[in-house]
Motif scaffolding. Structure first.
Motif, PDB file in Angstrom:
ATOM      1  N   THR A  10       1.187  -1.369   0.124  1.00 35.88           N
ATOM      2  CA  THR A  10       0.124  -0.209   0.369  1.00 35.88           C
ATOM      3  C   THR A  10       1.296   1.446   0.461  1.00 35.88           C
ATOM      4  OG1 THR A  10      -0.238  -0.269   2.064  1.00 35.88           O
ATOM      5  CG2 THR A  10      -2.301  -1.385   0.652  1.00 35.88           C
ATOM      6  N   HIS A  11       2.072   1.116   0.300  1.00 36.41           N
ATOM      7  CA  HIS A  11       2.949   1.935   0.482  1.00 36.41           C
ATOM      8  C   HIS A  11       2.815   3.238   1.424  1.00 36.41           C
ATOM      9  CE1 HIS A  11       6.924   0.972  -1.681  1.00 36.41           C
ATOM     10  NE2 HIS A  11       5.429  -0.232  -1.895  1.00 36.41           N
ATOM     11  N   ALA A  12       1.906   3.343   2.320  1.00 39.66           N
ATOM     12  CA  ALA A  12       1.177   4.260   2.986  1.00 39.66           C
ATOM     13  C   ALA A  12      -0.301   5.153   2.065  1.00 39.66           C
ATOM     14  CB  ALA A  12       2.044   5.674   2.985  1.00 39.66           C
ATOM     15  N   PHE A  13      -0.641   4.648   1.134  1.00 39.16           N
ATOM     16  CA  PHE A  13      -2.160   5.008   0.228  1.00 39.16           C
ATOM     17  C   PHE A  13      -2.651   4.242   0.946  1.00 39.16           C
ATOM     18  CE2 PHE A  13      -5.088   4.094  -3.082  1.00 39.16           C
ATOM     19  CZ  PHE A  13      -5.664   5.589  -2.839  1.00 39.16           C
ATOM     20  N   ILE A  34       4.011  -1.456   3.915  1.00 39.42           N
ATOM     21  CA  ILE A  34       2.478  -0.839   4.738  1.00 39.42           C
ATOM     22  C   ILE A  34       2.738   0.191   4.965  1.00 39.42           C
ATOM     23  CG2 ILE A  34       1.203  -0.561   6.578  1.00 39.42           C
ATOM     24  CD1 ILE A  34       2.171  -3.492   7.515  1.00 39.42           C
ATOM     25  N   GLY A  35       4.114   0.848   5.392  1.00 41.94           N
ATOM     26  CA  GLY A  35       4.142   2.067   4.229  1.00 41.94           C
ATOM     27  C   GLY A  35       4.139   3.552   5.936  1.00 41.94           C
ATOM     28  N   SER A 135       2.629   3.259  -5.459  1.00 42.49           N
ATOM     29  CA  SER A 135       3.876   3.862  -6.009  1.00 42.49           C
ATOM     30  C   SER A 135       4.652   2.112  -6.587  1.00 42.49           C
ATOM     31  CB  SER A 135       4.889   4.046  -4.443  1.00 42.49           C
ATOM     32  OG  SER A 135       4.212   5.511  -3.569  1.00 42.49           O
ATOM     33  N   GLY A 136       5.059   2.671  -8.275  1.00 41.45           N
ATOM     34  CA  GLY A 136       5.520   1.151  -7.988  1.00 41.45           C
ATOM     35  C   GLY A 136       5.143   1.837  -9.921  1.00 41.45           C
TER      36      GLY A 136
END
Length: 165
Positions: A10-13, A34-35, A135-136
């Motif tokens: 999720t990269h903080a999203f 997870i972020g 992100s990615g």
């Protein structure tokens, strides 16, 4: 029977538009990256969360989430780890751990590539839900929803959303 929502990277999203999926889950499993603690806090408002830390996660996440989650759900032994590769290309360490842990289901994230495949060498269902963050390199954000009922995995669905609506 347990309804599982599985996501990763999720990269903080936080996708608040996916709340209907979160609230229909008995458990939410997160396969790392997870972020932010806010992601965990948000998901925990819907259902119990089993999560592992990923390579981008800082100490705040690592204090809350282990590197590995190994547990039973409805008669299936589950192993979640962020970096795990794919069958048949598991590295030596993962191969050793697969022999030792002997999970029925091995879940990992990291690659941002959705894959569900059975590995005959280790008699394990390998699942990577892809990435649900923004992100990615992935073009679609994906997560999986399925049920486990008395040892049977049923009704697996891919939930897909555009990365940049």
């Amino acid at each position: 029977m347990k309804q599982i929502l599985l996501l990763s990277d999720t990269h903080a999203f936080i996708d608040k538009e996916a709340a209907a999926h979160y609230q229909n889950a008995d458990e939410i499993w997160h396969a790392g990256d997870i972020g932010s603690q806010e992601v965990l806090d948000y998901l925990e408002t819907f259902a119990p969360v089993k999560a592992v830390y990923g390579n981008i996660d800082g100490q705040d996440i690592r204090v809350r989430c282990p590197e590995d989650q190994i547990f039973f759900c409805e008669g299936k032994k589950i192993w979640i780890r962020h970096i795990g590769a794919y069958p048949p290309k598991f590295n030596t360490k993962i191969q050793m751990l697969l022999k030792q842990i002997q999970p029925d289901i091995f879940i990992c994230g990291h690659s941002h590539i959705l894959k569900v495949m059975y590995d005959n060498n280790f008699s394990v269902l390998h699942i990577n839900p892809g990435a649900f963050g923004k992100s990615g390199f992935h073009q679609e954000r994906t997560m999986l929803k399925f049920s486990i009922d008395q040892g049977k995995i049923e009704n697996m669905q891919v939930i897909s959303k555009p990365k940049n609506p």
